[in-house]
Design a protein around this motif. Structure first.
Motif, PDB file in Angstrom:
ATOM      1  N   SER A 157     -32.322 -18.589 -25.267  1.00  0.00           N
ATOM      2  CA  SER A 157     -30.923 -18.857 -24.777  1.00  0.00           C
ATOM      3  C   SER A 157     -30.778 -18.104 -23.356  1.00  0.00           C
ATOM      4  CB  SER A 157     -29.957 -18.378 -25.702  1.00  0.00           C
ATOM      5  OG  SER A 157     -28.612 -18.522 -25.279  1.00  0.00           O
ATOM      6  N   ASP A 158     -30.555 -18.882 -22.395  1.00  0.00           N
ATOM      7  CA  ASP A 158     -29.789 -18.189 -21.222  1.00  0.00           C
ATOM      8  C   ASP A 158     -28.931 -19.301 -20.557  1.00  0.00           C
ATOM      9  OD1 ASP A 158     -31.539 -20.169 -20.195  1.00  0.00           O
ATOM     10  OD2 ASP A 158     -32.854 -19.023 -19.159  1.00  0.00           O
ATOM     11  N   THR A 163     -25.322 -25.773 -19.911  1.00  0.00           N
ATOM     12  CA  THR A 163     -25.069 -25.077 -21.141  1.00  0.00           C
ATOM     13  C   THR A 163     -23.658 -24.684 -21.265  1.00  0.00           C
ATOM     14  OG1 THR A 163     -25.621 -22.759 -20.612  1.00  0.00           O
ATOM     15  CG2 THR A 163     -27.541 -24.210 -21.340  1.00  0.00           C
TER      16      THR A 163
END
Length: 177
Positions: A157-158, A163
């Protein structure tokens, strides 16, 4: 920004686990901010926020990432130094560490509750959510496998253009009857 910062002594844990400082860190999730911007967002006076920001800066959790001059005043923009923070295992041998980790967990659950209430007040029909509470029965090996899968997902996750940010709270601990 580093991927991870390791908190390596009890003093760092004490500073990091303060509930108000955790609110500051959560507020800085999206973009760098000045002390004044943080104070406005948190509904606090700037001097209180400034003190706590300086403490987080002192232990290397926050850093100044930009400076801008506005009407003769230099505005300093702060942002976390890492995407995640972890307690070094050796600290767990020091007296008093458990109290501070307990404070961190309490603060995380309190902040997640506030985020969830905020989410419910703004929820749209097409918002995605997962909410689950219950008891799961696992062997020690299955527990370790689940922890590894969660850690792998979190490592991937980044922040990317496509996103959205989601608040999550996970806890898996032995149930005693």
């Amino acid at each position: 920004m580093k991927k991870e910062k390791i908190l390596s002594n009890l003093e760092e844990i004490k500073v990091f686990t303060d509930p108000f400082r955790m609110k500051i860190l959560f507020a800085l999730d999206e973009a760098p901010m000045t002390v004044k911007q943080l104070a406005d967002m948190l509904g606090e006076i700037p001097s209180k926020v400034h003190y706590h920001v300086k403490e987080l800066e002192r232990i290397g959790v926050l850093e100044i990432v930009d400076k801008k001059e506005k009407s003769g005043i230099v505005e300093k923009y702060y942002y976390p130094t890492a995407e995640s923070f972890r307690v070094e295992k050796i600290i767990m041998k020091e007296e008093g560490w458990q109290e501070h980790i307990g404070n961190l967990k309490d603060t995380a659950f309190r902040n997640a509750s506030e985020d969830y209430r905020d989410y419910l007040s703004k929820k749209k029909d097409d918002d995605k959510e997962i909410f689950n509470y219950g008891v799961i029965h696992l062997t020690d090996e299955e527990f370790d496998e689940l922890r590894k899968k969660i850690e792998e997902l979190l490592e991937k996750s980044d922040k990317r253009k496509d996103t959205k940010a989601y608040t999550y709270v996970m806890g898996l601990f032995k149930k005693y009857n």
